[in-house]
Design a protein around this motif. Structure first.
Motif, PDB file in Angstrom:
ATOM      1  N   ASP A  66       0.846  -1.198   0.000  1.00  0.00           N
ATOM      2  CA  ASP A  66       0.000   0.000   0.000  1.00  0.00           C
ATOM      3  C   ASP A  66       0.880   1.246   0.000  1.00  0.00           C
ATOM      4  N   GLN A  67       1.268   1.648  -1.174  1.00  0.00           N
ATOM      5  CA  GLN A  67       2.162   2.792  -1.315  1.00  0.00           C
ATOM      6  C   GLN A  67       1.435   4.131  -1.195  1.00  0.00           C
ATOM      7  N   ASN A  68       0.106   4.094  -1.112  1.00  0.00           N
ATOM      8  CA  ASN A  68      -0.657   5.340  -0.974  1.00  0.00           C
ATOM      9  C   ASN A  68      -0.939   5.681   0.487  1.00  0.00           C
ATOM     10  N   THR A  69      -0.363   4.899   1.377  1.00  0.00           N
ATOM     11  CA  THR A  69      -0.545   5.147   2.808  1.00  0.00           C
ATOM     12  C   THR A  69       0.761   5.612   3.430  1.00  0.00           C
ATOM     13  N   TYR A  70       0.639   6.603   4.286  1.00  0.00           N
ATOM     14  CA  TYR A  70       1.770   7.122   5.058  1.00  0.00           C
ATOM     15  C   TYR A  70       1.741   6.378   6.397  1.00  0.00           C
ATOM     16  N   TRP A  71       2.744   5.546   6.625  1.00  0.00           N
ATOM     17  CA  TRP A  71       2.749   4.648   7.786  1.00  0.00           C
ATOM     18  C   TRP A  71       3.502   5.271   8.954  1.00  0.00           C
ATOM     19  N   ILE A  72       2.813   5.379  10.091  1.00  0.00           N
ATOM     20  CA  ILE A  72       3.370   5.999  11.296  1.00  0.00           C
ATOM     21  C   ILE A  72       3.508   4.944  12.396  1.00  0.00           C
ATOM     22  N   LEU A  73       4.715   4.743  12.874  1.00  0.00           N
ATOM     23  CA  LEU A  73       4.937   3.873  14.026  1.00  0.00           C
ATOM     24  C   LEU A  73       4.797   4.740  15.274  1.00  0.00           C
ATOM     25  N   ALA A  74       3.789   4.464  16.089  1.00  0.00           N
ATOM     26  CA  ALA A  74       3.527   5.257  17.296  1.00  0.00           C
ATOM     27  C   ALA A  74       3.567   4.320  18.497  1.00  0.00           C
ATOM     28  N   THR A  75       4.486   4.573  19.422  1.00  0.00           N
ATOM     29  CA  THR A  75       4.759   3.598  20.470  1.00  0.00           C
ATOM     30  C   THR A  75       5.256   4.247  21.753  1.00  0.00           C
ATOM     31  N   ALA A  76       5.053   3.534  22.862  1.00  0.00           N
ATOM     32  CA  ALA A  76       5.599   3.977  24.146  1.00  0.00           C
ATOM     33  C   ALA A  76       7.060   3.569  24.293  1.00  0.00           C
ATOM     34  N   ALA A  77       7.544   2.751  23.375  1.00  0.00           N
ATOM     35  CA  ALA A  77       8.946   2.328  23.414  1.00  0.00           C
ATOM     36  C   ALA A  77       9.865   3.530  23.215  1.00  0.00           C
ATOM     37  N   PRO A  78      11.069   3.485  23.768  1.00  0.00           N
ATOM     38  CA  PRO A  78      11.997   4.625  23.653  1.00  0.00           C
ATOM     39  C   PRO A  78      12.518   4.806  22.231  1.00  0.00           C
TER      40      PRO A  78
END
Length: 209
Positions: free
Chosen positions: A100-112
């Motif tokens: 899915d190249q039309n999606t902007y993928w955001i990794l959102a996490t409590a990890a440091p």
């Protein structure tokens, strides 16, 4: 040109099937012992014992652990740590990202961010929002409403406030789920599933062995 969509992916027990921070604590202790840092090894051990017996909160434990991390960063092979996580990557989500190249993928996490940003870069996320390594009076974990606020602030910089999908295993992400067009629950524990059921009527469950 198709409109860009924005999807948010949690890290622990979602994109990575393990709790990466627990693995980081083990990695950190081994690295400290290997480098001969007796002082910091003992300091970390005491912090973990205090947390085990609930003498300090999870947030306080993380804050103090990240202080030790910052003071010993020269002895930490973060690339090696991230490479060791590859066998735990959720291939289902990774395939969705690659296809899915039309999606902007955001990794959102409590990890440091010391290792979460490297994970994001390694696996092709467009952006990473995680817990800061700058330990000051404003420091806080990137979790629940704080994660929502940070994600929305970032989306604002992209002139949008629309989240097309959230991928997570945990009800801590309910603030994000409430405003997302689609919700994907990844291997949710029963307690999280019940809490999500109370507030989110339509979601897709992704079960991975």
């Amino acid at each position: 040109m198709p409109k860009i969509k924005y999807s948010v992916v949690d890290l622990d027990e979602t994109f990575i099937s393990k709790n990466t921070f627990k693995l980081w604590l083990i990695f950190l202790m081994k690295s400290l012992l290997r480098s001969g840092s007796v002082k910091y090894s003992i300091k970390l051990f005491v912090i973990l014992i205090k947390r085990l017996f609930k003498k300090i909160s999870h947030m306080d434990m993380k804050r103090e652990t990240l202080k030790i991390t910052n003071e010993n960063v020269v002895n930490l092979n973060v690339d090696k740590f991230v490479f060791g996580l590859d066998k735990y990557v959720n291939k289902n989500i990774l395939d969705k990202m690659l296809n899915d190249q039309n999606t902007y993928w955001i990794l959102a996490t409590a990890a440091p961010e010391i290792y979460s940003k490297k994970i994001a870069f390694t696996y092709g996320f467009n952006h990473c929002i995680s817990t800061s390594m700058v330990i000051d009076e404003q420091w806080n974990e990137n979790i629940r409403e704080i994660k929502l606020k940070n994600v929305l602030n970032y989306l604002k910089s992209k002139d949008t406030n629309c989240i097309s999908a959230v991928f997570t295993d945990h009800h801590d992400d309910l603030p994000l789920m409430r405003i997302s067009e689609k919700v994907y629950l990844v291997n949710p524990k029963e307690a999280s599933k019940l809490k999500v059921d109370e507030q989110i009527k339509n979601y897709t469950t992704i079960l991975v062995e």
